[in-house]
Design a protein around this motif. Structure first.
Motif, PDB file in Angstrom:
ATOM      1  N   LYS A  19      45.442  46.204  50.520  1.00  0.00           N
ATOM      2  CA  LYS A  19      45.849  44.795  50.605  1.00  0.00           C
ATOM      3  C   LYS A  19      44.656  43.868  50.371  1.00  0.00           C
ATOM      4  CE  LYS A  19      49.711  45.502  53.773  1.00  0.00           C
ATOM      5  NZ  LYS A  19      50.225  45.203  55.122  1.00  0.00           N
ATOM      6  N   ALA A  20      43.495  44.244  50.904  1.00  0.00           N
ATOM      7  CA  ALA A  20      42.292  43.430  50.702  1.00  0.00           C
ATOM      8  C   ALA A  20      41.887  43.430  49.229  1.00  0.00           C
ATOM      9  CB  ALA A  20      41.145  43.958  51.572  1.00  0.00           C
ATOM     10  N   HIS A  21      42.012  44.571  48.563  1.00  0.00           N
ATOM     11  CA  HIS A  21      41.701  44.646  47.131  1.00  0.00           C
ATOM     12  C   HIS A  21      42.664  43.774  46.336  1.00  0.00           C
ATOM     13  CE1 HIS A  21      39.469  48.754  47.386  1.00  0.00           C
ATOM     14  NE2 HIS A  21      38.753  47.760  47.845  1.00  0.00           N
ATOM     15  N   GLU A  22      43.943  43.803  46.693  1.00  0.00           N
ATOM     16  CA  GLU A  22      44.921  42.952  46.012  1.00  0.00           C
ATOM     17  C   GLU A  22      44.564  41.474  46.181  1.00  0.00           C
ATOM     18  OE1 GLU A  22      49.242  45.024  45.835  1.00  0.00           O
ATOM     19  OE2 GLU A  22      48.686  44.187  47.765  1.00  0.00           O
ATOM     20  N   TRP A  23      44.171  41.102  47.392  1.00  0.00           N
ATOM     21  CA  TRP A  23      43.800  39.708  47.671  1.00  0.00           C
ATOM     22  C   TRP A  23      42.579  39.309  46.838  1.00  0.00           C
ATOM     23  CZ3 TRP A  23      39.178  38.002  49.756  1.00  0.00           C
ATOM     24  CH2 TRP A  23      39.123  36.640  50.024  1.00  0.00           C
ATOM     25  N   ALA A  24      41.574  40.186  46.819  1.00  0.00           N
ATOM     26  CA  ALA A  24      40.348  39.884  46.076  1.00  0.00           C
ATOM     27  C   ALA A  24      40.646  39.745  44.583  1.00  0.00           C
ATOM     28  CB  ALA A  24      39.298  40.970  46.317  1.00  0.00           C
ATOM     29  N   ARG A  25      41.431  40.655  44.039  1.00  0.00           N
ATOM     30  CA  ARG A  25      41.784  40.592  42.618  1.00  0.00           C
ATOM     31  C   ARG A  25      42.520  39.294  42.296  1.00  0.00           C
ATOM     32  NH1 ARG A  25      46.367  41.610  40.304  1.00  0.00           N
ATOM     33  NH2 ARG A  25      47.125  42.745  42.105  1.00  0.00           N
ATOM     34  N   SER A  26      43.441  38.922  43.166  1.00  0.00           N
ATOM     35  CA  SER A  26      44.193  37.685  42.961  1.00  0.00           C
ATOM     36  C   SER A  26      43.259  36.473  42.996  1.00  0.00           C
ATOM     37  CB  SER A  26      45.278  37.555  44.028  1.00  0.00           C
ATOM     38  OG  SER A  26      45.946  36.337  43.896  1.00  0.00           O
ATOM     39  N   LEU A  27      42.337  36.469  43.936  1.00  0.00           N
ATOM     40  CA  LEU A  27      41.391  35.365  44.054  1.00  0.00           C
ATOM     41  C   LEU A  27      40.508  35.279  42.806  1.00  0.00           C
ATOM     42  CD1 LEU A  27      40.537  33.190  46.141  1.00  0.00           C
ATOM     43  CD2 LEU A  27      38.706  34.743  46.800  1.00  0.00           C
ATOM     44  N   LEU A  28      40.013  36.404  42.343  1.00  0.00           N
ATOM     45  CA  LEU A  28      39.162  36.423  41.150  1.00  0.00           C
ATOM     46  C   LEU A  28      39.915  35.909  39.918  1.00  0.00           C
ATOM     47  CD1 LEU A  28      37.405  39.857  41.679  1.00  0.00           C
ATOM     48  CD2 LEU A  28      36.300  37.616  41.757  1.00  0.00           C
ATOM     49  N   GLU A  29      41.197  36.195  39.843  1.00  0.00           N
ATOM     50  CA  GLU A  29      41.988  35.798  38.677  1.00  0.00           C
ATOM     51  C   GLU A  29      42.518  34.369  38.754  1.00  0.00           C
ATOM     52  OE1 GLU A  29      45.048  38.761  38.440  1.00  0.00           O
ATOM     53  OE2 GLU A  29      43.677  40.283  37.647  1.00  0.00           O
ATOM     54  N   ASN A  30      42.713  33.844  39.973  1.00  0.00           N
ATOM     55  CA  ASN A  30      43.449  32.586  40.112  1.00  0.00           C
ATOM     56  C   ASN A  30      42.667  31.403  40.663  1.00  0.00           C
ATOM     57  OD1 ASN A  30      45.976  33.702  39.201  1.00  0.00           O
ATOM     58  ND2 ASN A  30      46.051  34.795  41.144  1.00  0.00           N
ATOM     59  N   ASP A  31      41.476  31.626  41.190  1.00  0.00           N
ATOM     60  CA  ASP A  31      40.700  30.524  41.751  1.00  0.00           C
ATOM     61  C   ASP A  31      39.242  30.712  41.340  1.00  0.00           C
ATOM     62  OD1 ASP A  31      39.196  28.749  43.391  1.00  0.00           O
ATOM     63  OD2 ASP A  31      40.774  28.770  44.911  1.00  0.00           O
ATOM     64  N   GLN A  32      38.852  30.037  40.275  1.00  0.00           N
ATOM     65  CA  GLN A  32      37.534  30.266  39.679  1.00  0.00           C
ATOM     66  C   GLN A  32      36.401  30.042  40.677  1.00  0.00           C
ATOM     67  OE1 GLN A  32      36.808  28.077  36.099  1.00  0.00           O
ATOM     68  NE2 GLN A  32      34.898  29.134  35.675  1.00  0.00           N
ATOM     69  N   ASP A  33      36.430  28.941  41.435  1.00  0.00           N
ATOM     70  CA  ASP A  33      35.331  28.656  42.364  1.00  0.00           C
ATOM     71  C   ASP A  33      35.246  29.702  43.471  1.00  0.00           C
ATOM     72  OD1 ASP A  33      34.612  26.405  40.924  1.00  0.00           O
ATOM     73  OD2 ASP A  33      35.820  25.047  42.165  1.00  0.00           O
ATOM     74  N   LYS A  34      36.363  29.958  44.137  1.00  0.00           N
ATOM     75  CA  LYS A  34      36.360  30.945  45.224  1.00  0.00           C
ATOM     76  C   LYS A  34      36.116  32.348  44.682  1.00  0.00           C
ATOM     77  CE  LYS A  34      39.235  28.351  48.420  1.00  0.00           C
ATOM     78  NZ  LYS A  34      40.519  28.290  49.129  1.00  0.00           N
ATOM     79  N   GLY A  35      36.631  32.624  43.483  1.00  0.00           N
ATOM     80  CA  GLY A  35      36.416  33.925  42.864  1.00  0.00           C
ATOM     81  C   GLY A  35      34.949  34.177  42.578  1.00  0.00           C
ATOM     82  N   GLN A  36      34.255  33.152  42.063  1.00  0.00           N
ATOM     83  CA  GLN A  36      32.828  33.306  41.784  1.00  0.00           C
ATOM     84  C   GLN A  36      32.036  33.491  43.076  1.00  0.00           C
ATOM     85  OE1 GLN A  36      31.650  29.957  39.381  1.00  0.00           O
ATOM     86  NE2 GLN A  36      32.560  30.805  37.524  1.00  0.00           N
TER      87      GLN A  36
END
Length: 87
Positions: A48-65
């Protein structure tokens, strides 16, 4: 893109709860009759944490970076600690 999940194949491995599928005991749809009438969420916490991280990296550029910088820093710390152990 890949997320590494280590597995250790030796005797007496201590299981880590965060990478175990949830247990439903007698409420498991595989054990109830009629069987498989429900589909429980069997994803473990790490998945679930990996899914969250992947989603963040793909959908929120600032938070993903920001997350990527944190992950790279943790990786660097782990590598440095391992180098210290090996030397």
């Amino acid at each position: 893109r890949s997320i590494f999940k280590p597995f250790i194949f030796v005797d007496d491995v201590k299981l880590v709860p965060k990478v175990q599928s949830p247990s439903f005991g007698n409420d498991d749809p595989a054990k109830k009759i009629p069987r498989f009438q429900e589909k429980p969420d069997r994803r473990h916490e790490l998945y679930k944490a990996h899914e969250w991280a992947r989603s963040l990296l793909e959908n929120d550029q600032d938070k993903g970076q920001k997350l990527m910088r944190i992950m790279l820093d943790l990786e660097k710390q782990g590598l440095e600690a391992m180098e210290d152990i090996l030397t």
